[in-house]
Design a protein around this motif. Sequence first.
Motif, mmCIF file in Angstrom:
data_model
loop_
_atom_site.group_PDB
_atom_site.id
_atom_site.type_symbol
_atom_site.label_atom_id
_atom_site.label_comp_id
_atom_site.label_asym_id
_atom_site.label_seq_id
_atom_site.Cartn_x
_atom_site.Cartn_y
_atom_site.Cartn_z
ATOM 1 N N ASN A 126 6.877 5.849 52.419
ATOM 2 C CA ASN A 126 7.132 7.215 52.867
ATOM 3 C C ASN A 126 5.903 8.109 52.674
ATOM 4 O OD1 ASN A 126 9.152 8.536 54.208
ATOM 5 N ND2 ASN A 126 10.128 9.376 52.390
ATOM 6 N N ILE A 166 7.519 10.592 39.649
ATOM 7 C CA ILE A 166 8.016 10.785 41.010
ATOM 8 C C ILE A 166 9.539 10.856 40.960
ATOM 9 C CG2 ILE A 166 8.314 9.703 43.280
ATOM 10 C CD1 ILE A 166 5.498 8.581 43.019
ATOM 11 N N CYS A 167 10.099 11.886 41.571
ATOM 12 C CA CYS A 167 11.553 12.051 41.642
ATOM 13 C C CYS A 167 11.979 11.902 43.105
ATOM 14 C CB CYS A 167 11.961 13.430 41.141
ATOM 15 S SG CYS A 167 11.441 13.786 39.451
ATOM 16 N N MET A 168 13.106 11.234 43.339
ATOM 17 C CA MET A 168 13.551 11.059 44.719
ATOM 18 C C MET A 168 15.064 10.912 44.790
ATOM 19 S SD MET A 168 11.950 7.272 45.427
ATOM 20 C CE MET A 168 12.536 5.792 44.593
ATOM 21 N N CYS A 180 3.798 8.004 50.444
ATOM 22 C CA CYS A 180 3.564 8.284 49.025
ATOM 23 C C CYS A 180 3.079 7.022 48.326
ATOM 24 C CB CYS A 180 4.853 8.786 48.374
ATOM 25 S SG CYS A 180 4.751 8.964 46.584
ATOM 26 N N ILE A 193 2.846 14.178 48.962
ATOM 27 C CA ILE A 193 4.195 14.658 48.698
ATOM 28 C C ILE A 193 4.104 15.974 47.927
ATOM 29 C CG2 ILE A 193 5.203 12.338 48.668
ATOM 30 C CD1 ILE A 193 5.254 12.523 45.595
ATOM 31 N N VAL A 212 9.541 6.586 37.798
ATOM 32 C CA VAL A 212 10.220 7.123 38.972
ATOM 33 C C VAL A 212 11.679 7.377 38.615
ATOM 34 C CG1 VAL A 212 10.906 6.684 41.359
ATOM 35 C CG2 VAL A 212 8.657 5.929 40.552
ATOM 36 N N ALA A 255 15.755 6.113 49.550
ATOM 37 C CA ALA A 255 15.143 6.102 48.225
ATOM 38 C C ALA A 255 15.847 5.101 47.308
ATOM 39 C CB ALA A 255 15.191 7.503 47.611
ATOM 40 N N ASP A 258 12.766 14.631 50.163
ATOM 41 C CA ASP A 258 13.526 13.716 49.317
ATOM 42 C C ASP A 258 12.693 13.168 48.167
ATOM 43 O OD1 ASP A 258 15.791 13.964 50.786
ATOM 44 O OD2 ASP A 258 15.623 12.048 51.831
ATOM 45 N N ILE A 259 11.416 13.494 48.156
ATOM 46 C CA ILE A 259 10.521 12.930 47.154
ATOM 47 C C ILE A 259 9.485 13.976 46.746
ATOM 48 C CG2 ILE A 259 9.064 11.931 48.976
ATOM 49 C CD1 ILE A 259 8.541 9.570 47.062
ATOM 50 N N GLN A 314 6.666 15.122 43.177
ATOM 51 C CA GLN A 314 6.062 14.715 41.916
ATOM 52 C C GLN A 314 6.151 15.868 40.927
ATOM 53 O OE1 GLN A 314 2.569 12.307 42.332
ATOM 54 N NE2 GLN A 314 1.618 13.131 40.475
#
Length: 418
Positions: A306, A49-51, A308, A7, A316, A56, A37-38, A40
Amino acid sequence: MPANPNIPHDKSLDNSTALLKEGYLFINNRADRYKSDIFQARLLGQQVICMKGIEAAKVFYDTNRFERKGAAPKRVQKTLFGQNAIQSMDGVAHLHRKLLFMSLLTPAHQQQLATLTRTQLEVAAEQWETADKVVLFEEMKNILCSVVCLWAGVPLSETEVTERADDFISMIYAFGAIGPKHWKGRSARNRAENWIKGVIVDVRSGKLSAAQGTALYEMAFYEKPDGSRLNHQMAAVELINVLRPIVANATLITFAALALHEYTKQKEKLASGNSDYMEMFIHEVRRYYPFGPFVGARVKDTFTWNDCQFTKGMLVLLDIYGTNHDSRIWNNPSHFNPSRFTDWKGSLFDFIPHGGGDPAKGHRCPGEGVTVEVMKTTLDFLVNKIDFQVPTQDLNYSLDEMPTLPKSGFVMSNIRRK
């Protein structure tokens, strides 16, 4: 921990400052930048991790994959939630306590709170007529503080209302702040916990009477799965977690008034008395205007989704604001359009201003129904029960601030009851 190779990875050494500067748009800006959409990033010295988006949200609210223990930073616990509160619990203990909250916020309770709000608004309108101007946010935080304490069975004198309401609001507006505003929130949290702890002690000792079924009584005498009661401090923290979110609706009501002012045709539609349209309008206020920016959880056990890898213990963040403004979910998301909810099916993961999933089984806010009903009552009052003017003022709000509010608090003048 090495960067996840599958990612995008933000190359900044640490994004904490950027998060504070960009606020609600921090995750969405990078999702757009990386066309993903995802991604780090590094926040507060740890890899995160941001999503965003529906898929998600479905994964994030899977309690088999994520847990809340250790997810909320201490600075948030010491202002917004309270330490070791329900928001940081998991498993059987969380579900057991969540059922207590759900039992206190049923549709019947929602209507009680809405009725009390209308009564308080009618009293307030008498005073508003004689005032040169009133600031709606200031009025509503006091009204909702009076309402929720009366409903909950918590003693509150008229001379205390503003002080207690200000403390609830300071807790809320401190979680994303640094410096004086943050420390003001901590002081407010300490005052509120000491106040409510004293009330809990008095109820348990018999010095103060509390009616069975009220939030005060049920929280004071709630028994955990092992049959023991919460200690005085924890009972106070959790009772505040019933009171504070209802006072927080002053923010959403202020944004609703802003919507009435900015989109004048909406006021005409609401005046028609169409209850379905009223609810659509409220949903659109909650979708369109900023309230909760994002929410965090930690990976329960390592899994892959996904392409990841989510490593056990990793933090997260799910983008609440970004998901509510996702153009794949919402047509023209930057436009205010209540009619978009005409055919909305009530999905648990596309519209998430109060979190996603089933509130009885996960971490979605159990007070969402209260918010809707109190907003209905207040909007009906603003549209159909009073006339007022909106003088020149600064109605701008900044997405850099979490949470945020129109700078003027929405000033009204020349108020007259119809």
